[in-house]
Scaffold this active site. Structure first.
Site, short mmCIF file in Angstrom:
data_model
loop_
_atom_site.label_atom_id
_atom_site.label_comp_id
_atom_site.label_asym_id
_atom_site.label_seq_id
_atom_site.Cartn_x
_atom_site.Cartn_y
_atom_site.Cartn_z
N CYS A 155 0.85 -1.19 0.00
CA CYS A 155 0.00 0.00 0.00
C CYS A 155 0.89 1.24 0.00
O CYS A 155 1.41 1.65 1.04
CB CYS A 155 -0.93 0.01 1.21
SG CYS A 155 -2.00 1.46 1.25
N CYS A 158 -0.25 4.09 2.34
CA CYS A 158 -0.02 3.76 3.75
C CYS A 158 1.47 3.83 4.10
O CYS A 158 1.85 4.35 5.14
CB CYS A 158 -0.58 2.38 4.07
SG CYS A 158 -2.36 2.23 3.81
#
Length: 194
Positions: A155, A158
């Site tokens: 991700c 993230c």
């Protein structure tokens, strides 16, 4: 006993698994007498030490990554390693919780990032994340765990957010790098021992 079989046996026994245990991956590497097994063993052993992380922190990263990757033998090993290095049951539980929470966050925020649609950033996530507010392991280490899991799960949004938070908390780039390095090697180990 061939050198390949001996390397496999030593590695398995070092993580408290019967030396005769075999996964399909181990069988193929053993049958092909793969030179990779020496590197594999060295790489695994390098997950157990760091100039920038304590042994307890390494163990908790191991627990979180093993949970994330659904790897029972590595979960058992890193749980025991964490306990032997002073991790409490609450800290180990938090490493498990982090992996679970980040699984949802990584899917959700990766979706937002991939679609690049403003509308999706305006709709509330409705993902409860209270554990991030007052983690037992401390804010800095919980962010480090979150970064490691996010890196494994791919991700980008993230990873960038957690890395930025860590830098703002005063974490060194070497500490961040080592956490991700260890997470990557635990993931690699799990492709062969599962």
């Amino acid at each position: 006993m061939s050198e390949t079989t001996e390397v496999i046996k030593e590695l398995l026994e070092s993580i408290n698994v019967d030396g005769n245990y075999r996964t399909e991956s181990l069988e193929l590497l053993e049958k092909g007498e793969s030179r990779y097994l020496r590197d594999f063993k060295v790489n695994f052993n390098s997950t157990l030490s760091s100039e920038h992380l304590s042994a307890k922190e390494i163990g908790l990263i191991g627990v979180s990554i093993a949970i994330n990757n659904q790897n029972k033998p590595l979960l058992a090993y890193y749980t025991s390693f964490s306990e032997a290095n002073g991790a409490s049951a609450e800290e180990i539980a938090e490493a498990v919780a982090c992996a679970s929470l980040l699984a949802s966050n990584n899917v959700f925020y990766r979706f937002r990032h991939f679609t690049q649609k403003e509308k999706y950033t305006q709709i509330p996530a409705r993902i409860r994340m209270q554990i991030m507010m007052k983690p037992v392991t401390g804010k800095e280490f919980f962010e480090l765990l979150s970064l490691a899991v996010s890196a494994v799960n791919g991700c980008e949004m993230c990873v960038n957010a957690h890395e930025d938070s860590l830098i703002k908390l005063g974490t060194t780039e070497e500490r961040i790098f080592d956490a991700v390095r260890i997470a990557s090697l635990i993931t690699a180990t799990g492709k062969v021992i599962y």
